[in-house]
Design a protein around this motif. Sequence first.
Motif, PDB file in Angstrom:
ATOM      1  N   VAL A  89       0.862  -1.181   0.000  1.00  0.00           N
ATOM      2  CA  VAL A  89       0.000   0.000   0.000  1.00  0.00           C
ATOM      3  C   VAL A  89       0.892   1.223   0.000  1.00  0.00           C
ATOM      4  O   VAL A  89       1.848   1.313   0.769  1.00  0.00           O
ATOM      5  CB  VAL A  89      -0.926   0.009   1.225  1.00  0.00           C
ATOM      6  CG1 VAL A  89      -1.705   1.313   1.298  1.00  0.00           C
ATOM      7  CG2 VAL A  89      -1.879  -1.179   1.165  1.00  0.00           C
ATOM      8  N   ASN A 135       0.273  -4.694   3.758  1.00  0.00           N
ATOM      9  CA  ASN A 135      -0.306  -3.398   4.122  1.00  0.00           C
ATOM     10  C   ASN A 135       0.735  -2.522   4.809  1.00  0.00           C
ATOM     11  O   ASN A 135       0.923  -2.567   6.025  1.00  0.00           O
ATOM     12  CB  ASN A 135      -1.533  -3.570   5.011  1.00  0.00           C
ATOM     13  CG  ASN A 135      -2.266  -2.249   5.189  1.00  0.00           C
ATOM     14  OD1 ASN A 135      -1.759  -1.184   4.797  1.00  0.00           O
ATOM     15  ND2 ASN A 135      -3.453  -2.293   5.756  1.00  0.00           N
ATOM     16  N   HIS A 141      -6.710  -2.107   4.538  1.00  0.00           N
ATOM     17  CA  HIS A 141      -6.961  -2.200   3.100  1.00  0.00           C
ATOM     18  C   HIS A 141      -7.174  -3.663   2.734  1.00  0.00           C
ATOM     19  O   HIS A 141      -6.897  -4.561   3.542  1.00  0.00           O
ATOM     20  CB  HIS A 141      -5.799  -1.607   2.293  1.00  0.00           C
ATOM     21  CG  HIS A 141      -5.567  -0.145   2.562  1.00  0.00           C
ATOM     22  ND1 HIS A 141      -6.425   0.834   2.115  1.00  0.00           N
ATOM     23  CD2 HIS A 141      -4.585   0.493   3.256  1.00  0.00           C
ATOM     24  CE1 HIS A 141      -5.982   2.028   2.513  1.00  0.00           C
ATOM     25  NE2 HIS A 141      -4.862   1.841   3.204  1.00  0.00           N
ATOM     26  N   SER A 142      -7.629  -3.901   1.500  1.00  0.00           N
ATOM     27  CA  SER A 142      -7.880  -5.275   1.063  1.00  0.00           C
ATOM     28  C   SER A 142      -7.707  -5.346  -0.449  1.00  0.00           C
ATOM     29  O   SER A 142      -7.401  -4.351  -1.105  1.00  0.00           O
ATOM     30  CB  SER A 142      -9.305  -5.706   1.454  1.00  0.00           C
ATOM     31  OG  SER A 142     -10.264  -4.969   0.701  1.00  0.00           O
ATOM     32  N   CYS A 181      -9.337  -2.170  -3.789  1.00  0.00           N
ATOM     33  CA  CYS A 181      -9.522  -2.319  -2.351  1.00  0.00           C
ATOM     34  C   CYS A 181     -11.025  -2.346  -2.067  1.00  0.00           C
ATOM     35  O   CYS A 181     -11.795  -1.616  -2.677  1.00  0.00           O
ATOM     36  CB  CYS A 181      -8.863  -1.157  -1.619  1.00  0.00           C
ATOM     37  SG  CYS A 181      -9.162  -1.157   0.168  1.00  0.00           S
ATOM     38  N   HIS A 189     -12.099   4.393  -0.750  1.00  0.00           N
ATOM     39  CA  HIS A 189     -10.839   3.699  -1.054  1.00  0.00           C
ATOM     40  C   HIS A 189     -10.599   3.629  -2.566  1.00  0.00           C
ATOM     41  O   HIS A 189      -9.473   3.813  -3.015  1.00  0.00           O
ATOM     42  CB  HIS A 189     -10.847   2.308  -0.429  1.00  0.00           C
ATOM     43  CG  HIS A 189     -10.613   2.331   1.059  1.00  0.00           C
ATOM     44  ND1 HIS A 189      -9.456   1.865   1.651  1.00  0.00           N
ATOM     45  CD2 HIS A 189     -11.391   2.794   2.067  1.00  0.00           C
ATOM     46  CE1 HIS A 189      -9.537   2.017   2.967  1.00  0.00           C
ATOM     47  NE2 HIS A 189     -10.713   2.584   3.250  1.00  0.00           N
ATOM     48  N   GLN A 194      -7.183   3.261  -5.147  1.00  0.00           N
ATOM     49  CA  GLN A 194      -6.819   1.858  -4.918  1.00  0.00           C
ATOM     50  C   GLN A 194      -7.540   0.949  -5.904  1.00  0.00           C
ATOM     51  O   GLN A 194      -8.472   0.230  -5.552  1.00  0.00           O
ATOM     52  CB  GLN A 194      -7.143   1.458  -3.484  1.00  0.00           C
ATOM     53  CG  GLN A 194      -6.167   2.099  -2.504  1.00  0.00           C
ATOM     54  CD  GLN A 194      -6.222   1.443  -1.152  1.00  0.00           C
ATOM     55  OE1 GLN A 194      -7.244   1.445  -0.506  1.00  0.00           O
ATOM     56  NE2 GLN A 194      -5.110   0.886  -0.715  1.00  0.00           N
TER      57      GLN A 194
END
Length: 357
Positions: A89, A135, A141-142, A181, A189, A194
């Motif tokens: 990230v 991260n 975040h994902s 994300c 996000h 992202q």
Amino acid sequence: MREGLTRRQVIGGLAVGGPLAALGLAACGGDDGDAAAAAGTSVARDHSVPQEASFDPGPPVAPREPHTTFPAEAPPRSTTRRHEIVFEVDEHLREIAPDRTMLAWGFNIPGRPGRVPSPVLRVTEGDRIDFTLRNTGSLQHSMDFHAAKISWSRHYGAVDPGEEASFSWIAKVPGVFMYHCGVPPVLLHVGQGQHGMIIVDPKDESLLPPAREFAICQTDLYPGRNGEISDYARLQKGDPEFVVFNGYANQYTGENALRIEKGERVRVFVQNAGPSRWSAFHVIGALFDRVFVEGIYRENLTRGSQTLNLAPSQGAVVEFTVEEEGSYPFVSHDFHDHAKGAFGLFTTNGEKTAASG
Ligand SMILES: [Cu+2]
């Protein structure tokens, strides 16, 4: 490293007040119209440009590095059948238009400078992707790969700062797909940058014969004051200040116009990452000879198309050939968005053309 996620706050379960409050943002409550709807009354919505649209963003804030043109050339077809992809990230100041900056959250490959959009990935139908999200940011975040057929609950949960998570999947379906994300509010996000494109080429190479290839991603941007994150109120209204291709307003103009050759096949992998605007991708002076919207199948082929209609998240492959020397603007034919920066040029001879089109 964890295989899968053992500790997560599942998408939808994260209180908005957490990271947003830490950033000094208001929680996303409904507006008066929503309240009135709930009460069974009617309130006229104000669709005029809000006062904030003309507010002074303050003096320019210099980004970490001066803006350089985002490469629009698509990466070549993959030659390996197994891909180890690690994303970190990256929180960085990004320039989105002359003298206009915002704090971006992006994904980047370790050791490379962060950019928005995130790197264009290219694999082939049947390839295995071993993915790790590290991260290195300050918030959860994902990662959500639209090209993957895997469980959301097992793989797409939030990763805490300082942690990492891994999962693997097989690219079973060819096409042009979004990754992003998914931590709530996803609106923020994705709006922060992202997101990225993954191209899954069909195994049958005859479906995509040799061509000059580009990758172009449309996004709508809602910057707050210079150097800060997005204006969440404008994100909620869907009222972008800029709509851009590959992260920067009117980027591919003047000497940065994209060079093509008369008579050669041009292929554009187009994606609309949103987060909220539709895209009406159109090349002035050209017709798309071949269009694959979403997955690439023979029966999905359209011939003779003027404009590509992409909902937020959708992708497509378009191909065209120009028959005369000259410049060929590409726009979102939603001219509201064209006027906000969704404009660029293909050119065979480097003609100088004003960004206004
Ligand atoms: Cu995120």
